[in-house]
Design a protein around this motif. Structure first.
Motif, PDB file in Angstrom:
ATOM      1  N   PRO A 189       0.782  -1.241   0.000  1.00  0.00           N
ATOM      2  CA  PRO A 189       0.000   0.000   0.000  1.00  0.00           C
ATOM      3  C   PRO A 189       0.808   1.281   0.000  1.00  0.00           C
ATOM      4  N   PRO A 190       1.899   1.463   0.825  1.00  0.00           N
ATOM      5  CA  PRO A 190       2.622   2.743   0.748  1.00  0.00           C
ATOM      6  C   PRO A 190       3.203   2.997  -0.631  1.00  0.00           C
ATOM      7  N   THR A 191       3.797   1.973  -1.258  1.00  0.00           N
ATOM      8  CA  THR A 191       4.351   2.143  -2.592  1.00  0.00           C
ATOM      9  C   THR A 191       3.238   2.430  -3.595  1.00  0.00           C
ATOM     10  N   ALA A 192       2.122   1.732  -3.468  1.00  0.00           N
ATOM     11  CA  ALA A 192       0.998   1.962  -4.368  1.00  0.00           C
ATOM     12  C   ALA A 192       0.422   3.367  -4.188  1.00  0.00           C
ATOM     13  N   LEU A 193       0.368   3.847  -2.949  1.00  0.00           N
ATOM     14  CA  LEU A 193      -0.152   5.193  -2.703  1.00  0.00           C
ATOM     15  C   LEU A 193       0.753   6.243  -3.328  1.00  0.00           C
ATOM     16  N   ILE A 194       2.058   6.089  -3.181  1.00  0.00           N
ATOM     17  CA  ILE A 194       3.004   7.015  -3.809  1.00  0.00           C
ATOM     18  C   ILE A 194       2.817   7.005  -5.322  1.00  0.00           C
ATOM     19  N   THR A 195       2.627   5.814  -5.877  1.00  0.00           N
ATOM     20  CA  THR A 195       2.447   5.694  -7.321  1.00  0.00           C
ATOM     21  C   THR A 195       1.175   6.392  -7.773  1.00  0.00           C
ATOM     22  N   PHE A 196       0.088   6.206  -7.035  1.00  0.00           N
ATOM     23  CA  PHE A 196      -1.166   6.862  -7.404  1.00  0.00           C
ATOM     24  C   PHE A 196      -1.005   8.383  -7.371  1.00  0.00           C
ATOM     25  N   LEU A 197      -0.401   8.907  -6.321  1.00  0.00           N
ATOM     26  CA  LEU A 197      -0.257  10.356  -6.194  1.00  0.00           C
ATOM     27  C   LEU A 197       0.640  10.921  -7.295  1.00  0.00           C
ATOM     28  N   PHE A 198       1.765  10.261  -7.547  1.00  0.00           N
ATOM     29  CA  PHE A 198       2.660  10.746  -8.601  1.00  0.00           C
ATOM     30  C   PHE A 198       1.967  10.689  -9.958  1.00  0.00           C
ATOM     31  N   CYS A 199       1.303   9.574 -10.255  1.00  0.00           N
ATOM     32  CA  CYS A 199       0.669   9.422 -11.567  1.00  0.00           C
ATOM     33  C   CYS A 199      -0.529  10.348 -11.722  1.00  0.00           C
ATOM     34  N   HIS A 200      -1.162  10.736 -10.609  1.00  0.00           N
ATOM     35  CA  HIS A 200      -2.190  11.779 -10.688  1.00  0.00           C
ATOM     36  C   HIS A 200      -1.561  13.061 -11.232  1.00  0.00           C
ATOM     37  N   GLY A 201      -0.449  13.470 -10.628  1.00  0.00           N
ATOM     38  CA  GLY A 201       0.238  14.662 -11.117  1.00  0.00           C
ATOM     39  C   GLY A 201       0.740  14.506 -12.534  1.00  0.00           C
ATOM     40  N   LEU A 202       1.233  13.315 -12.870  1.00  0.00           N
ATOM     41  CA  LEU A 202       1.707  13.058 -14.222  1.00  0.00           C
ATOM     42  C   LEU A 202       0.554  13.102 -15.225  1.00  0.00           C
ATOM     43  N   GLY A 203      -0.606  12.555 -14.837  1.00  0.00           N
ATOM     44  CA  GLY A 203      -1.770  12.597 -15.713  1.00  0.00           C
ATOM     45  C   GLY A 203      -2.215  14.019 -16.010  1.00  0.00           C
ATOM     46  N   VAL A 204      -2.216  14.865 -14.983  1.00  0.00           N
ATOM     47  CA  VAL A 204      -2.543  16.280 -15.194  1.00  0.00           C
ATOM     48  C   VAL A 204      -1.538  16.911 -16.148  1.00  0.00           C
ATOM     49  N   ASN A 205      -0.261  16.686 -15.862  1.00  0.00           N
ATOM     50  CA  ASN A 205       0.806  17.308 -16.641  1.00  0.00           C
ATOM     51  C   ASN A 205       0.777  16.857 -18.098  1.00  0.00           C
ATOM     52  N   THR A 206       0.556  15.556 -18.327  1.00  0.00           N
ATOM     53  CA  THR A 206       0.593  15.009 -19.679  1.00  0.00           C
ATOM     54  C   THR A 206      -0.488  15.616 -20.572  1.00  0.00           C
ATOM     55  N   VAL A 207      -1.666  15.844 -20.003  1.00  0.00           N
ATOM     56  CA  VAL A 207      -2.766  16.422 -20.786  1.00  0.00           C
ATOM     57  C   VAL A 207      -2.671  17.944 -20.833  1.00  0.00           C
ATOM     58  N   ALA A 208      -2.248  18.560 -19.743  1.00  0.00           N
ATOM     59  CA  ALA A 208      -2.271  20.017 -19.654  1.00  0.00           C
ATOM     60  C   ALA A 208      -1.204  20.680 -20.523  1.00  0.00           C
TER      61      ALA A 208
END
Length: 387
Positions: A22-41
């Motif tokens: 879970p801690p590694t998965a949570l870090i991944t979700f948070l980072f990829c949230h930011g990456l998803g915003v950045n990739t589209v924006a």
């Protein structure tokens, strides 16, 4: 593949979880949230400031080049770089990528932002996957959770733009905040010792060993699927008469089912992973060929995208876990970077391959040929573990 061969490729290991997923998965979700915003924006912001479609294509290539380059560097210097350091660096670079274009929307700023994004993406995935495979005796299920979290973040992240009322700068600011939270959680990751320098052997000495061939083929296949999903699949569907909204939903379906494919690897019994490897390759290749040949029937396209997405997602997780099983524990971080490099190169090269074929073939047959290439792992058999 025989049951005996599957057991050799995916050996039994103790079920002792040395690190919690879970801690590694949570870090991944948070980072990829930011990456998803950045990739589209970033492309949206570039167009808003007068940069054309050609410029956007060049910027995407800059990002891909940054990711490939940093993966090669990390693979060479794995014995000097910590996983925590790589993840922290990725968070800092992603925040920089989002911040640099807000005060200075010139072309140089977008080039720097996309380069930082690509380097951040490469650093993050090498760091987080290497941490997982070096921390647990059974990395397959932990990798599946990480891939699930990453896929979810990449789906939820772009939705932030809508929640921000369509304001791209506000969405980028929200992405920076979420990425900063990911960096804070990264400080809680267990410190792992660096592998000894003698374990970091030459690139050719590890990558082209027979034991890594199936994982590299799987990485190329899933990279090809992702590259086509983000480039020529939308083009083919639009040319077949599907509306822009339908194309968006269909491409989103392909991305979402990749998450299901990754989770399928986590719940599949060890003796069935060999057949899953073969079926995943056949499904991803057949889907590309089928969409190229029969793009007009919505039901057919949906079925092909679901099958191809599940197959590509399964191969994405299997490529990393197979590589981890194939080498000694001290070399696992290194081969994670190598496998990711192959996947990133295929993601960039597959659309370029289509472009090179178009003077000779129509788009449909060209996609069918690329689909046959993506199915090549089905001819391979994962060998016994070497370390």
């Amino acid at each position: 593949m025989s049951e005996r061969g599957a057991r050799a490729a995916f050996p039994a290991v103790p079920a002792r979880p040395a690190v919690r997923a879970p801690p590694t998965a949570l870090i991944t979700f948070l980072f990829c949230h930011g990456l998803g915003v950045n990739t589209v924006a970033l492309p949206l912001l570039a167009v808003d400031h007068g940069h054309g479609a050609t410029a956007v294509g060049v910027l995407v290539a800059v990002s891909a080049g940054g990711q490939i380059g940093v993966r090669m560097v990390v693979a060479r210097w794995a014995h000097r770089l910590t996983e925590r350091g790589l993840v922290l660096a990725s968070a800092a670079l992603l925040c920089l990528s989002s911040a640099v274009v807000l005060p200075a929307p010139e072309m140089w700023a977008f080039a720097a932002a996309n380069l930082a994004q690509g380097v951040a993406r490469g650093c993050f995935w090498v760091g987080v996957q290497a941490h997982v495979v070096r921390s647990v005796p059974e990395p397959r299920r932990a990798l599946a959770w990480v891939d699930l979290a990453g896929g979810a973040g990449m789906v939820v992240g772009p939705a932030t733009i809508g929640l921000a009322g369509g304001s791209v700068p506000a969405a980028l600011a929200a992405g920076v905040a979420v990425t900063a939270v990911a960096a804070l959680f990264t400080l809680r990751l267990t410190r792992l010792p660096l592998p000894p320098p003698e374990k970091a052997t030459g690139f050719a000495g590890i990558v082209f060993r027979r034991t890594l061939r199936p994982s590299l083929l799987a990485a190329v296949s899933t990279g090809t699927w992702r590259g086509m999903l983000g480039s020529y699949i939308p083009v083919v569907l639009a040319a077949a008469g599907h509306s822009a909204s339908a194309v968006g939903l269909l491409v989103g379906l392909g991305s979402a089912t990749m998450i299901a494919g990754s989770m399928l690897v986590g719940v599949t019994p060890r003796a069935r992973l060999g057949p899953l490897y073969v079926l995943g390759a056949l499904a991803s290749g057949a889907s590309l060929a089928g969409i190229g040949i029969w793009p007009r029937e919505p039901a057919v396209v949906v079925a092909l995208l679901v099958g191809g997405g599940i197959g590509g997602g399964a191969l994405q997780t299997l490529s990393t876990s197979l590589a981890a099983y194939a080498v000694a524990p001290a070399e696992r971080g290194r081969v994670v970077a190598d496998v990711g490099t192959y996947r990133a190169v295929a993601l960039l090269a597959s659309p370029l391959g289509i472009a090179a074929l178009l003077p000779l073939l129509a788009l449909g047959p060209a996609m069918a040929l690329v689909g046959a290439f993506a199915a090549v792992p089905a001819l391979s058999r994962p060998p016994p573990q070497s370390g």
